[in-house]
Design a protein around this motif. Sequence first.
Motif, PDB file in Angstrom:
ATOM      1  N   GLU A 106       2.237  -6.802  10.031  1.00 20.33           N
ATOM      2  CA  GLU A 106       2.512  -8.203   9.716  1.00 20.33           C
ATOM      3  C   GLU A 106       2.111  -8.559   8.291  1.00 20.33           C
ATOM      4  O   GLU A 106       2.490  -9.619   7.791  1.00 20.33           O
ATOM      5  N   GLU A 107       1.366  -7.678   7.644  1.00 17.91           N
ATOM      6  CA  GLU A 107       0.965  -7.952   6.266  1.00 17.91           C
ATOM      7  C   GLU A 107       2.100  -7.707   5.277  1.00 17.91           C
ATOM      8  O   GLU A 107       2.086  -8.239   4.170  1.00 17.91           O
ATOM      9  N   ILE A 108       3.083  -6.896   5.663  1.00 22.31           N
ATOM     10  CA  ILE A 108       4.212  -6.594   4.782  1.00 22.31           C
ATOM     11  C   ILE A 108       5.287  -7.657   4.972  1.00 22.31           C
ATOM     12  O   ILE A 108       5.763  -7.883   6.090  1.00 22.31           O
ATOM     13  N   ARG A 109       5.653  -8.309   3.898  1.00 25.10           N
ATOM     14  CA  ARG A 109       6.649  -9.376   3.969  1.00 25.10           C
ATOM     15  C   ARG A 109       8.049  -8.778   4.129  1.00 25.10           C
ATOM     16  O   ARG A 109       8.453  -7.894   3.337  1.00 25.10           O
ATOM     17  N   VAL A 141      12.454   9.688   0.477  1.00 22.22           N
ATOM     18  CA  VAL A 141      11.628   9.101  -0.584  1.00 22.22           C
ATOM     19  C   VAL A 141      11.635  10.086  -1.747  1.00 22.22           C
ATOM     20  O   VAL A 141      11.286  11.256  -1.589  1.00 22.22           O
ATOM     21  N   HIS A 142      12.050   9.604  -2.925  1.00 24.16           N
ATOM     22  CA  HIS A 142      12.115  10.468  -4.105  1.00 24.16           C
ATOM     23  C   HIS A 142      11.582   9.697  -5.300  1.00 24.16           C
ATOM     24  O   HIS A 142      12.137   8.659  -5.692  1.00 24.16           O
ATOM     25  N   GLN A 143      10.474  10.195  -5.851  1.00 22.51           N
ATOM     26  CA  GLN A 143       9.837   9.590  -7.019  1.00 22.51           C
ATOM     27  C   GLN A 143       9.565   8.104  -6.797  1.00 22.51           C
ATOM     28  O   GLN A 143       9.808   7.262  -7.663  1.00 22.51           O
ATOM     29  N   SER A 160       0.839  -1.200   0.000  1.00 21.73           N
ATOM     30  CA  SER A 160       0.000   0.000   0.000  1.00 21.73           C
ATOM     31  C   SER A 160       0.876   1.252   0.000  1.00 21.73           C
ATOM     32  O   SER A 160       2.068   1.200   0.320  1.00 21.73           O
ATOM     33  N   SER A 161       0.266   2.373  -0.361  1.00 23.47           N
ATOM     34  CA  SER A 161       1.016   3.623  -0.471  1.00 23.47           C
ATOM     35  C   SER A 161       1.509   4.134   0.879  1.00 23.47           C
ATOM     36  O   SER A 161       2.452   4.925   0.943  1.00 23.47           O
TER      37      SER A 161
END
Length: 420
Positions: free
Chosen positions: A212-215, A180-182, A155-156
């Motif tokens: 926990e959803e992000i691996r 964070v760039h582009q 997700s963003s």
Amino acid sequence: MDPGGASPRCRLLLAVCWVVAAGTAAEAEVLPPPSNLEYSFIQICTLNWTWSPPENISSSCDLEYSSDIVIGEVPQDKREWSKSRFRVTDMFLNEEMRFKVRSECKHNNASKPSRWVETSLPPKGIPGTAAVDLSCVWHNLEYMVCTWRPGENASSDTNYTLFYWFDGLKKHKKCSNYSVHQGIFGCIFNLTFPKVTNTYPAISILIRDDSEEIRPVCASKNPTTLVKPATPRQVTLSKINDEIHVEWSQSDTFPKNCLFYEVEYHNGDLDTAPIIKVENTSMSIPSVDPNSKYTFKVRANPKPECYSSKLYSDWSEEKSIGEKTDSTFYVVLIIAIPLIVAVSTIILLVYLKRLKILILPPIPDPREILKRMFGEQNEDSQSCAKDDSLNAYDRLIKEEEIHSLILTETPEYANSEKEN
């Protein structure tokens, strides 16, 4: 000898050989496999696999263990033979990781290797959410910059966090300088070792999210392959007779004689730009053209005997020496001079024509003067006659109006007198 008597002897011999072979085969039995295979986390991205030896092993058995790693059903061909009952490996969190081990009596044909025993470490989180395209660069042996892209299913608002560890740290550290760039995530952390160090430990990097959803994803980086020197500074040029001397400063963070340099110079009159490799921080170009302008820039690269990196530093700022004859000026001058002369000539001709009129005015024709004079008098006389006739007419009209007014008023006056 009776042939018929030889037959029982052959049968007996065959029976004896069969018994011996059967006994030998019975003795070459398969070893039991190792037991209690399990793993534990040593540090981030580092696992320690342990197991127990098989039971009921003969003391004459020179017992060794063969182990291998399988990632996503693909063997990694990292088999090792060891008498140790443990093995330390990197951790793969983005795919299922399986570890297998078996036992064998080396230098002993009386037994066969045991079967494989394995256990697995399944991945966590949603597939496609782990960070991808992880890339790290070790700048000037001072700090490391790592960049990555988010997973296609992330997700963003995913907030990736980078942790790192290497042998020598008591505990893993968290990177705190994020950017964070582009859509590209990045993080910078300090990484230094003493100059006298000849070997560098591998850097374990873990990128994960609190959810926990992000691996999570792990990577092990060899820092010697990531070295990028700083841009050479203080580039100075000097010219003595027909020779140009180039000099620049050496990085303070690298050990001595661990960098070589590339110097690119360009002669303004030529299209080529030769590159010269040197190991020192200075060089000279002999027999230069005194009427040409020379431009120099320098970059550094680690020597392979010190580091395995193939990364070059950025080019230094260009420095120039000498004067180049500018042919453009002459071209412009050649075009401009005729144009200026032409414009000046036109302006001069126009000015001379006006000046001629002022200095030598045209002589008037007497006939035209007389004609204009008499013509004007006739027009004046005609104008006067016309004006006189108009005035006479106006006077006549006015007199008639007066007479009519008198005639109109006279009867009224007579009547008034009679009444009185």
